[in-house]
Design a protein around this motif. Structure first.
Motif, short mmCIF file in Angstrom:
data_model
loop_
_atom_site.label_atom_id
_atom_site.label_comp_id
_atom_site.label_asym_id
_atom_site.label_seq_id
_atom_site.Cartn_x
_atom_site.Cartn_y
_atom_site.Cartn_z
N LEU A 119 0.83 -1.20 0.00
CA LEU A 119 0.00 0.00 0.00
C LEU A 119 0.87 1.25 0.00
O LEU A 119 0.54 2.24 -0.68
N ARG A 120 1.96 1.22 0.72
CA ARG A 120 2.87 2.38 0.76
C ARG A 120 3.44 2.68 -0.62
O ARG A 120 3.53 3.84 -1.01
N ALA A 121 3.82 1.62 -1.37
CA ALA A 121 4.38 1.82 -2.71
C ALA A 121 3.33 2.41 -3.65
O ALA A 121 3.63 3.27 -4.49
N VAL A 122 2.09 1.93 -3.53
CA VAL A 122 1.02 2.43 -4.39
C VAL A 122 0.75 3.90 -4.11
O VAL A 122 0.64 4.72 -5.04
N LEU A 123 0.63 4.25 -2.83
CA LEU A 123 0.37 5.65 -2.47
C LEU A 123 1.52 6.55 -2.89
O LEU A 123 1.29 7.67 -3.36
N SER A 124 2.74 6.05 -2.75
CA SER A 124 3.90 6.85 -3.15
C SER A 124 3.90 7.11 -4.65
O SER A 124 4.16 8.24 -5.10
N GLU A 157 3.45 10.71 -6.48
CA GLU A 157 4.49 11.16 -7.42
C GLU A 157 3.87 11.55 -8.76
O GLU A 157 4.18 12.63 -9.31
N LEU A 158 3.00 10.71 -9.30
CA LEU A 158 2.35 11.01 -10.58
C LEU A 158 1.46 12.24 -10.46
O LEU A 158 1.39 13.05 -11.41
N SER A 159 0.80 12.40 -9.33
CA SER A 159 -0.04 13.57 -9.12
C SER A 159 0.79 14.84 -9.10
O SER A 159 0.37 15.89 -9.62
N TYR A 210 3.70 15.33 -10.69
CA TYR A 210 4.09 15.64 -12.07
C TYR A 210 2.91 16.23 -12.85
O TYR A 210 3.07 17.17 -13.63
N GLY A 211 1.73 15.66 -12.63
CA GLY A 211 0.55 16.16 -13.33
C GLY A 211 0.21 17.58 -12.92
O GLY A 211 -0.12 18.42 -13.77
N PHE A 212 0.30 17.87 -11.63
CA PHE A 212 0.02 19.23 -11.16
C PHE A 212 1.05 20.20 -11.68
O PHE A 212 0.73 21.35 -12.06
N LEU A 213 2.31 19.79 -11.74
CA LEU A 213 3.38 20.66 -12.25
C LEU A 213 3.13 21.00 -13.72
O LEU A 213 3.29 22.15 -14.14
N LEU A 214 2.70 20.00 -14.49
CA LEU A 214 2.39 20.24 -15.90
C LEU A 214 1.18 21.14 -16.05
O LEU A 214 1.17 22.08 -16.85
N TYR A 215 0.13 20.86 -15.26
CA TYR A 215 -1.09 21.67 -15.33
C TYR A 215 -0.80 23.12 -14.93
O TYR A 215 -1.27 24.06 -15.58
N TRP A 216 -0.02 23.32 -13.86
CA TRP A 216 0.36 24.66 -13.40
C TRP A 216 1.12 25.41 -14.49
O TRP A 216 0.88 26.59 -14.72
#
Length: 413
Positions: free
Chosen positions: A181-186, A190-192, A194-200
């Motif tokens: 579960l820790r690996a999945v949340l991490s 991480e992907l979120s 990168y996505g927010f950085l691109l959206y911003w």
């Protein structure tokens, strides 16, 4: 020079303390605490360098056209600067956007709890510094910045470079299925990110592909008032972020030294070693907190309202050590020079007062038939100062009068 002074002082804290010669000092539990200051210095350097470009109200930075002037008007360009200057305007503007992202947004990842985000931040900073090295001679500055960026790495990653990673079992664990579960949340976080950085980036700089012209359009999609309001809102929370990150390092170091002390063979008693480790942790933690506190004064210069909200005792501490320049404010390329053309001070000499010959310098641009040199990490200070002298009235460079006088005397020094 200010960066070199501060980095040099931090090196005193980071360097191993070899008071007990008979013990191994390869690693100490409090190393992460003092090393955190290097990361904090890198954050202040990069974040302020990005912010001041916008707070200066320089029209070229706001119009994203700064790099269309930079390569040919900088102090001492390299041969690569000529090729960079030939790039299309849309790419130059996109490069400015990338600079803003790397200098303002990415530094927040320096304190990310996820290791891969810190690695992403490291390689982003190194990429920027390498591109600057290829297109301009800025002495040791860029190399020193890359050295500071190594504070974002860990022993495992550096060990992979050297071919002797000490945590190979971690790779097999990360590839285990089903993932924890820790690996999945991490991974999701991480992907979120990168996505927010691109959206911003897309929203703030109006990034849009023009399929007909086959180019990427970009423009600043916010006003000066909106930016300063945002800066005022985030400055003190960034101080809080730094404090939380430092507190975590200090508490982690306090937790680590107990098992590390017990796991080593020592001729001294266990009680004495624990006392010695605790004393080191307390001294270096106190020094680190003090350095962090006084650094808040120059850091908050980016927003004077936030600076005025700091505890008066912090200002008093900073005033007491300001003359030593152990902490400084930073802000690179605040305004773009040479927008109306590259100014140059031309010195000419004559033996008969009839025929005048231009005095050529070793490094700064002069003879347009000669390719610009690569001199970094050397700092040709005279050539560098000649560039500054050309930007203002001669009264702003009092050294220049003395320089010309010494030339008339025929002095070598």
């Amino acid at each position: 020079d200010s960066l070199l002074l501060e980095a040099g002082f931090l090196a005193v804290l980071v360097a191993p303390l070899r008071l007990l010669k008979w013990r191994s000092t390869a690693w100490r539990a409090h190393d992460g605490v003092t090393f955190w200051l290097v990361r904090w210095l890198l954050f202040r350097l990069m974040f302020a360098s990005g912010v001041v470009k916008l707070t200066s109200r320089c029209p070229t930075w706001w119009g994203l056209t700064a790099l269309t002037y930079h390569y040919e008007t900088q102090c001492i360009p390299t041969p690569g600067a000529w090729f960079a200057h030939q790039l299309p305007v849309w790419f130059q503007k996109f490069s400015v956007v990338a600079t803003y992202v790397i200098e303002i947004a990415v530094p927040l990842l320096f304190f990310a709890p996820i290791r891969r985000l810190r690695l992403f931040a490291f390689y982003s900073q190194v990429l920027l510094q390498v591109l600057i090295i290829l297109t301009g001679n800025y002495n040791f500055f860029n190399m020193l910045t890359i050295v500071l960026a190594f504070s974002l790495l860990d022993e495992e990653h550096v060990g992979r470079w050297l071919g002797r990673s000490k945590r190979r079992h971690a790779s097999s664990e990360s590839l285990a299925w089903p993932p924890s579960l820790r690996a999945v949340l991490s991974t999701l976080l991480e992907l979120s990110t990168y996505g927010f950085l691109l959206y911003w980036s897309v929203q703030c700089f109006g990034l849009e592909i023009d399929w007909e012209k086959r180019l990427l359009d970009s423009k600043v999609a916010f006003t000066y008032h909106e930016f300063t309001t945002w800066l005022r809102a985030v400055t003190l929370p960034l101080v809080g972020l730094g404090f939380l990150s430092l507190s975590w390092e200090i508490l982690s170091a306090m937790y680590r030294w107990t098992p590390s002390a017990c796991g080593r063979v020592c001729r001294l008693s266990s009680g004495f070693w624990k006392l010695w480790a605790t004393l080191q942790w307390a001294v270096f933690a106190t020094a680190t907190v003090g350095m962090f506190a006084i650094s808040l004064v120059p850091f908050t210069y980016i927003d004077y309202e936030s600076n005025g909200k700091l505890w008066p005792g912090i200002h008093q501490m900073f005033n007491a050590v300001e003359r030593f320049q152990v902490v400084n404010s930073y802000g690179l390329f605040r305004r773009m020079t040479g927008v109306g053309g590259r100014p140059e001070v031309v010195l000419e000499g004559s033996y008969d007062k009839q025929t005048w010959t231009e005095v050529e310098f070793m490094y700064k641009p002069g003879n347009v038939s000669r390719a610009p040199p690569v001199v970094a990490p050397h700092q040709p200070r005279l050539d560098w100062q000649m560039w500054f002298a050309a930007l203002a009235h001669h009264s702003s460079s009092p050294w220049f009068t003395s320089f010309v006088y010494r030339l008339l005397q025929g002095k070598k020094d």
